[in-house]
Design a protein around this motif. Sequence first.
Motif, PDB file in Angstrom:
ATOM      1  N   VAL A   1       0.848  -1.205   0.000  1.00 49.48           N
ATOM      2  CA  VAL A   1       0.000   0.000   0.000  1.00 49.48           C
ATOM      3  C   VAL A   1       0.875   1.244   0.000  1.00 49.48           C
ATOM      4  O   VAL A   1       0.606   2.204  -0.738  1.00 49.48           O
ATOM      5  CB  VAL A   1      -0.970  -0.010   1.203  1.00 49.48           C
ATOM      6  CG1 VAL A   1      -1.657   1.332   1.365  1.00 49.48           C
ATOM      7  CG2 VAL A   1      -2.002  -1.120   1.035  1.00 49.48           C
ATOM      8  N   ASP A   2       1.952   1.244   0.788  1.00 47.89           N
ATOM      9  CA  ASP A   2       2.882   2.380   0.784  1.00 47.89           C
ATOM     10  C   ASP A   2       3.423   2.641  -0.618  1.00 47.89           C
ATOM     11  O   ASP A   2       3.469   3.777  -1.078  1.00 47.89           O
ATOM     12  CB  ASP A   2       4.061   2.136   1.732  1.00 47.89           C
ATOM     13  CG  ASP A   2       3.693   2.319   3.192  1.00 47.89           C
ATOM     14  OD1 ASP A   2       2.640   2.928   3.466  1.00 47.89           O
ATOM     15  OD2 ASP A   2       4.463   1.855   4.046  1.00 47.89           O
ATOM     16  N   VAL A   3       3.836   1.580  -1.295  1.00 42.84           N
ATOM     17  CA  VAL A   3       4.376   1.721  -2.651  1.00 42.84           C
ATOM     18  C   VAL A   3       3.301   2.252  -3.588  1.00 42.84           C
ATOM     19  O   VAL A   3       3.547   3.164  -4.382  1.00 42.84           O
ATOM     20  CB  VAL A   3       4.939   0.377  -3.161  1.00 42.84           C
ATOM     21  CG1 VAL A   3       5.279   0.448  -4.645  1.00 42.84           C
ATOM     22  CG2 VAL A   3       6.170  -0.016  -2.351  1.00 42.84           C
ATOM     23  N   TRP A   4       2.103   1.711  -3.507  1.00 42.87           N
ATOM     24  CA  TRP A   4       1.015   2.133  -4.381  1.00 42.87           C
ATOM     25  C   TRP A   4       0.661   3.598  -4.162  1.00 42.87           C
ATOM     26  O   TRP A   4       0.243   4.286  -5.075  1.00 42.87           O
ATOM     27  CB  TRP A   4      -0.216   1.275  -4.192  1.00 42.87           C
ATOM     28  CG  TRP A   4      -0.033  -0.147  -4.642  1.00 42.87           C
ATOM     29  CD1 TRP A   4       0.820  -0.603  -5.600  1.00 42.87           C
ATOM     30  CD2 TRP A   4      -0.709  -1.287  -4.134  1.00 42.87           C
ATOM     31  NE1 TRP A   4       0.712  -1.972  -5.717  1.00 42.87           N
ATOM     32  CE2 TRP A   4      -0.226  -2.419  -4.828  1.00 42.87           C
ATOM     33  CE3 TRP A   4      -1.675  -1.479  -3.156  1.00 42.87           C
ATOM     34  CZ2 TRP A   4      -0.674  -3.702  -4.591  1.00 42.87           C
ATOM     35  CZ3 TRP A   4      -2.126  -2.764  -2.921  1.00 42.87           C
ATOM     36  CH2 TRP A   4      -1.627  -3.852  -3.635  1.00 42.87           C
ATOM     37  N   LEU A   5       0.837   4.071  -2.933  1.00 43.50           N
ATOM     38  CA  LEU A   5       0.508   5.457  -2.615  1.00 43.50           C
ATOM     39  C   LEU A   5       1.696   6.388  -2.821  1.00 43.50           C
ATOM     40  O   LEU A   5       1.628   7.570  -2.520  1.00 43.50           O
ATOM     41  CB  LEU A   5       0.003   5.568  -1.173  1.00 43.50           C
ATOM     42  CG  LEU A   5      -1.316   4.853  -0.902  1.00 43.50           C
ATOM     43  CD1 LEU A   5      -1.677   4.956   0.584  1.00 43.50           C
ATOM     44  CD2 LEU A   5      -2.443   5.423  -1.757  1.00 43.50           C
ATOM     45  N   GLY A   6       2.789   5.845  -3.326  1.00 35.86           N
ATOM     46  CA  GLY A   6       3.952   6.663  -3.633  1.00 35.86           C
ATOM     47  C   GLY A   6       4.925   6.825  -2.488  1.00 35.86           C
ATOM     48  O   GLY A   6       5.836   7.639  -2.555  1.00 35.86           O
ATOM     49  N   GLY A   7       4.753   6.048  -1.437  1.00 36.16           N
ATOM     50  CA  GLY A   7       5.663   6.133  -0.300  1.00 36.16           C
ATOM     51  C   GLY A   7       6.871   5.239  -0.476  1.00 36.16           C
ATOM     52  O   GLY A   7       7.127   4.688  -1.535  1.00 36.16           O
ATOM     53  N   THR A   8       7.613   5.086   0.582  1.00 36.78           N
ATOM     54  CA  THR A   8       8.812   4.252   0.584  1.00 36.78           C
ATOM     55  C   THR A   8       8.437   2.853   1.034  1.00 36.78           C
ATOM     56  O   THR A   8       7.771   2.697   2.061  1.00 36.78           O
ATOM     57  CB  THR A   8       9.852   4.827   1.575  1.00 36.78           C
ATOM     58  OG1 THR A   8      10.104   6.175   1.201  1.00 36.78           O
ATOM     59  CG2 THR A   8      11.133   4.024   1.533  1.00 36.78           C
ATOM     60  N   PRO A   9       8.871   1.818   0.284  1.00 39.68           N
ATOM     61  CA  PRO A   9       8.579   0.450   0.708  1.00 39.68           C
ATOM     62  C   PRO A   9       9.100   0.203   2.111  1.00 39.68           C
ATOM     63  O   PRO A   9      10.219   0.591   2.439  1.00 39.68           O
ATOM     64  CB  PRO A   9       9.315  -0.419  -0.301  1.00 39.68           C
ATOM     65  CG  PRO A   9       9.587   0.448  -1.473  1.00 39.68           C
ATOM     66  CD  PRO A   9       9.653   1.868  -0.937  1.00 39.68           C
ATOM     67  N   GLY A  10       8.275  -0.425   2.932  1.00 36.32           N
ATOM     68  CA  GLY A  10       8.681  -0.749   4.291  1.00 36.32           C
ATOM     69  C   GLY A  10       8.545   0.406   5.270  1.00 36.32           C
ATOM     70  O   GLY A  10       8.894   0.274   6.429  1.00 36.32           O
ATOM     71  N   ALA A  11       8.007   1.530   4.806  1.00 37.41           N
ATOM     72  CA  ALA A  11       7.853   2.683   5.701  1.00 37.41           C
ATOM     73  C   ALA A  11       6.818   2.399   6.783  1.00 37.41           C
ATOM     74  O   ALA A  11       6.927   2.881   7.891  1.00 37.41           O
ATOM     75  CB  ALA A  11       7.474   3.933   4.921  1.00 37.41           C
ATOM     76  N   ALA A  12       5.812   1.594   6.441  1.00 42.02           N
ATOM     77  CA  ALA A  12       4.797   1.234   7.431  1.00 42.02           C
ATOM     78  C   ALA A  12       5.404   0.231   8.381  1.00 42.02           C
ATOM     79  O   ALA A  12       5.803  -0.852   7.990  1.00 42.02           O
ATOM     80  CB  ALA A  12       3.564   0.650   6.755  1.00 42.02           C
ATOM     81  N   GLN A  13       5.524   0.577   9.620  1.00 42.89           N
ATOM     82  CA  GLN A  13       6.130  -0.286  10.618  1.00 42.89           C
ATOM     83  C   GLN A  13       5.051  -0.774  11.579  1.00 42.89           C
ATOM     84  O   GLN A  13       4.125  -0.052  11.900  1.00 42.89           O
ATOM     85  CB  GLN A  13       7.197   0.476  11.418  1.00 42.89           C
ATOM     86  CG  GLN A  13       8.333   0.983  10.568  1.00 42.89           C
ATOM     87  CD  GLN A  13       9.245  -0.139  10.116  1.00 42.89           C
ATOM     88  OE1 GLN A  13       9.504  -1.080  10.863  1.00 42.89           O
ATOM     89  NE2 GLN A  13       9.718  -0.066   8.899  1.00 42.89           N
ATOM     90  N   SER A  14       5.228  -1.980  12.047  1.00 43.69           N
ATOM     91  CA  SER A  14       4.308  -2.477  13.053  1.00 43.69           C
ATOM     92  C   SER A  14       4.665  -1.820  14.389  1.00 43.69           C
ATOM     93  O   SER A  14       5.785  -1.340  14.575  1.00 43.69           O
ATOM     94  CB  SER A  14       4.428  -3.995  13.179  1.00 43.69           C
ATOM     95  OG  SER A  14       5.649  -4.348  13.770  1.00 43.69           O
ATOM     96  N   PRO A  15       3.728  -1.788  15.338  1.00 41.95           N
ATOM     97  CA  PRO A  15       4.021  -1.163  16.640  1.00 41.95           C
ATOM     98  C   PRO A  15       5.175  -1.824  17.353  1.00 41.95           C
ATOM     99  O   PRO A  15       5.829  -1.205  18.170  1.00 41.95           O
ATOM    100  CB  PRO A  15       2.725  -1.365  17.436  1.00 41.95           C
ATOM    101  CG  PRO A  15       1.674  -1.686  16.423  1.00 41.95           C
ATOM    102  CD  PRO A  15       2.374  -2.258  15.232  1.00 41.95           C
TER     103      PRO A  15
END
Length: 105
Positions: free
Chosen positions: A89-103
């Motif tokens: 989803v991050d990649v699809w939205l133009g973000g950096t892969p792996g930017a979404a981190q789990s808590p």
Amino acid sequence: MLLTKASLCGLLLEEGEEDLAVLLARSGIPELLDTERDAQALATIGLTPEDLIPLLPAIDVDPARAAVLSDEEAAAIKRTISHRWASLVDVWLGGTPGAAQSPQQ
């Protein structure tokens, strides 16, 4: 060939095919899938019959005899798929892969 979606997802994860495992897990393909009946849906997510042939011998073909995952194994698969889904989803939205981190990270 009949098999469970969970067994195919698990095998895809073992083979390093996280993207395909996520797409399969999130797809509308039935939990008990038939490789012939669901061939078009599988191809839509990127699993062609040619891709399945080398994978299928490693899968128990009788879903009634399929091993039940332990709670730990099921949780690990869910975490892996959730983390990979967030990364996609991050990649699809133009973000950096792996930017979404789990808590926990």
